[in-house]
Design a protein around this motif. Structure first.
Motif, PDB file in Angstrom:
ATOM      1  N   GLY A 182       0.830  -1.191   0.000  1.00 21.46           N
ATOM      2  CA  GLY A 182       0.000   0.000   0.000  1.00 21.46           C
ATOM      3  C   GLY A 182       0.867   1.243   0.000  1.00 21.46           C
ATOM      4  N   ILE A 183       0.322   2.317  -0.534  1.00 22.36           N
ATOM      5  CA  ILE A 183       1.018   3.601  -0.567  1.00 22.36           C
ATOM      6  C   ILE A 183       0.268   4.544   0.364  1.00 22.36           C
ATOM      7  N   LEU A 225      13.699  12.584   6.143  1.00 20.08           N
ATOM      8  CA  LEU A 225      13.163  11.313   5.661  1.00 20.08           C
ATOM      9  C   LEU A 225      12.000  11.635   4.725  1.00 20.08           C
ATOM     10  N   LEU A 226      12.215  11.437   3.435  1.00 23.84           N
ATOM     11  CA  LEU A 226      11.203  11.770   2.432  1.00 23.84           C
ATOM     12  C   LEU A 226      10.201  10.647   2.229  1.00 23.84           C
ATOM     13  N   GLY A 227      10.672   9.416   2.382  1.00 22.74           N
ATOM     14  CA  GLY A 227       9.809   8.261   2.189  1.00 22.74           C
ATOM     15  C   GLY A 227      10.374   7.068   2.922  1.00 22.74           C
ATOM     16  N   LEU A 228       9.546   6.047   3.087  1.00 23.12           N
ATOM     17  CA  LEU A 228       9.967   4.856   3.816  1.00 23.12           C
ATOM     18  C   LEU A 228       9.232   3.643   3.271  1.00 23.12           C
ATOM     19  N   TYR A 229       9.996   2.587   2.982  1.00 19.34           N
ATOM     20  CA  TYR A 229       9.426   1.299   2.606  1.00 19.34           C
ATOM     21  C   TYR A 229       9.546   0.377   3.806  1.00 19.34           C
ATOM     22  N   GLU A 230       8.437  -0.226   4.193  1.00 15.87           N
ATOM     23  CA  GLU A 230       8.429  -1.202   5.280  1.00 15.87           C
ATOM     24  C   GLU A 230       7.738  -2.459   4.773  1.00 15.87           C
ATOM     25  N   GLY A 231       8.491  -3.551   4.757  1.00 12.68           N
ATOM     26  CA  GLY A 231       7.907  -4.797   4.294  1.00 12.68           C
ATOM     27  C   GLY A 231       8.958  -5.798   3.886  1.00 12.68           C
ATOM     28  N   VAL A 232       8.521  -6.769   3.104  1.00 16.98           N
ATOM     29  CA  VAL A 232       9.394  -7.832   2.608  1.00 16.98           C
ATOM     30  C   VAL A 232       9.521  -7.640   1.098  1.00 16.98           C
ATOM     31  N   PRO A 233      10.715  -7.269   0.629  1.00 20.87           N
ATOM     32  CA  PRO A 233      10.900  -7.098  -0.817  1.00 20.87           C
ATOM     33  C   PRO A 233      10.523  -8.367  -1.579  1.00 20.87           C
ATOM     34  N   ILE A 234      10.031  -8.194  -2.796  1.00 16.99           N
ATOM     35  CA  ILE A 234       9.588  -9.374  -3.540  1.00 16.99           C
ATOM     36  C   ILE A 234      10.741 -10.338  -3.824  1.00 16.99           C
ATOM     37  N   THR A 235      11.958  -9.840  -3.819  1.00 19.22           N
ATOM     38  CA  THR A 235      13.110 -10.718  -4.045  1.00 19.22           C
ATOM     39  C   THR A 235      13.388 -11.619  -2.846  1.00 19.22           C
ATOM     40  N   GLN A 236      12.778 -11.327  -1.697  1.00 17.26           N
ATOM     41  CA  GLN A 236      12.994 -12.132  -0.496  1.00 17.26           C
ATOM     42  C   GLN A 236      11.767 -12.960  -0.121  1.00 17.26           C
ATOM     43  N   ARG A 237      10.719 -12.862  -0.916  1.00 18.87           N
ATOM     44  CA  ARG A 237       9.507 -13.628  -0.622  1.00 18.87           C
ATOM     45  C   ARG A 237       9.669 -15.056  -1.128  1.00 18.87           C
ATOM     46  N   GLY A 284       2.867 -15.434   2.971  1.00 14.61           N
ATOM     47  CA  GLY A 284       1.410 -15.378   2.875  1.00 14.61           C
ATOM     48  C   GLY A 284       0.816 -15.050   4.218  1.00 14.61           C
ATOM     49  N   GLY A 285      -0.372 -14.529   4.197  1.00 13.35           N
ATOM     50  CA  GLY A 285      -1.066 -14.204   5.431  1.00 13.35           C
ATOM     51  C   GLY A 285      -0.399 -13.118   6.241  1.00 13.35           C
ATOM     52  N   VAL A 286       0.337 -12.236   5.566  1.00 18.98           N
ATOM     53  CA  VAL A 286       1.046 -11.167   6.257  1.00 18.98           C
ATOM     54  C   VAL A 286       0.378  -9.830   5.954  1.00 18.98           C
ATOM     55  N   MET A 287       0.620  -8.884   6.826  1.00 19.20           N
ATOM     56  CA  MET A 287       0.109  -7.539   6.595  1.00 19.20           C
ATOM     57  C   MET A 287       0.774  -6.972   5.340  1.00 19.20           C
ATOM     58  N   PRO A 288       0.086  -6.082   4.642  1.00 15.28           N
ATOM     59  CA  PRO A 288       0.691  -5.493   3.435  1.00 15.28           C
ATOM     60  C   PRO A 288       1.946  -4.688   3.756  1.00 15.28           C
ATOM     61  N   ASP A 289       2.860  -4.678   2.793  1.00 16.05           N
ATOM     62  CA  ASP A 289       3.984  -3.759   2.858  1.00 16.05           C
ATOM     63  C   ASP A 289       3.411  -2.351   2.753  1.00 16.05           C
ATOM     64  N   VAL A 290       4.159  -1.377   3.248  1.00 15.61           N
ATOM     65  CA  VAL A 290       3.701   0.008   3.183  1.00 15.61           C
ATOM     66  C   VAL A 290       4.839   0.901   2.705  1.00 15.61           C
ATOM     67  N   ILE A 291       4.530   1.720   1.731  1.00 10.55           N
ATOM     68  CA  ILE A 291       5.410   2.802   1.304  1.00 10.55           C
ATOM     69  C   ILE A 291       4.751   4.082   1.782  1.00 10.55           C
ATOM     70  N   THR A 292       5.465   4.851   2.603  1.00  9.47           N
ATOM     71  CA  THR A 292       4.940   6.118   3.107  1.00  9.47           C
ATOM     72  C   THR A 292       5.761   7.252   2.519  1.00  9.47           C
ATOM     73  N   VAL A 293       5.070   8.261   1.998  1.00 11.50           N
ATOM     74  CA  VAL A 293       5.709   9.458   1.461  1.00 11.50           C
ATOM     75  C   VAL A 293       5.348  10.606   2.407  1.00 11.50           C
ATOM     76  N   PHE A 294       6.377  11.313   2.892  1.00  9.10           N
ATOM     77  CA  PHE A 294       6.190  12.340   3.921  1.00  9.10           C
ATOM     78  C   PHE A 294       6.152  13.739   3.299  1.00  9.10           C
ATOM     79  N   HIS A 306      12.184   5.598  -5.596  1.00  7.37           N
ATOM     80  CA  HIS A 306      13.180   5.070  -4.646  1.00  7.37           C
ATOM     81  C   HIS A 306      12.541   4.007  -3.748  1.00  7.37           C
ATOM     82  N   GLU A 307      11.398   4.319  -3.184  1.00  8.07           N
ATOM     83  CA  GLU A 307      10.751   3.363  -2.268  1.00  8.07           C
ATOM     84  C   GLU A 307      10.250   2.135  -3.018  1.00  8.07           C
ATOM     85  N   LEU A 308       9.761   2.313  -4.238  1.00  8.65           N
ATOM     86  CA  LEU A 308       9.388   1.154  -5.053  1.00  8.65           C
ATOM     87  C   LEU A 308      10.625   0.306  -5.350  1.00  8.65           C
TER      88      LEU A 308
END
Length: 122
Positions: free
Chosen positions: A31-32, A53-65, A70-80, A104-106
């Motif tokens: 989610g954004i 801090l302009l933005g922040l990605y919190e989650g599991v990158p698709i390269t590490q999935r 599964g069954g995890v909360m969505p990753d979040v990209i926040t733009v400040f 950058h966050e994507l």
């Protein structure tokens, strides 16, 4: 430079709309969000404690999935918004910086680290 909340959100949406379709199609369980300012926990994620801090990605990158992902909360990209306003002098500059932040966050979502992203202008 100041933008209304609606203008800022629109600039973030425009930045996302400018991402090539093949990459947008790969976005899954992310989610954004837009926030005025990063909180203390988010600021603690920075390497440079004196920076903005302009933005922040919190989650599991698709390269590490893995298949167990599964069954995890969505990753979040926040733009400040606040840091963008403090760093940008014009509307055009702010729109460009918002786009750079979103990309950058994507990039983190797609598995790229800060060193790689900064080396490539993001």
């Amino acid at each position: 430079m100041h933008m209304t909340d609606a203008e800022f959100e629109s600039a973030v949406e425009d930045a996302l709309a400018g991402v090539p379709e093949r990459f947008r199609a790969a976005l899954d369980n992310v989610g954004i969000a837009v926030a005025d300012e990063p909180d203390e926990r988010e600021m603690d994620s920075m390497c440079d404690p004196d920076g903005e801090l302009l933005g922040l990605y919190e989650g599991v990158p698709i390269t590490q999935r893995t298949s167990a992902y599964g069954g995890v909360m969505p990753d979040v990209i926040t733009v400040f918004k606040g840091p963008h306003e403090r760093l940008c002098a014009t509307r055009d500059e702010m729109v460009r910086e918002i786009r750079t932040t979103v990309l950058h966050e994507l990039g983190h979502y797609f598995g790229f680290d800060d060193e790689y992203l900064h080396a490539h202008g993001y």
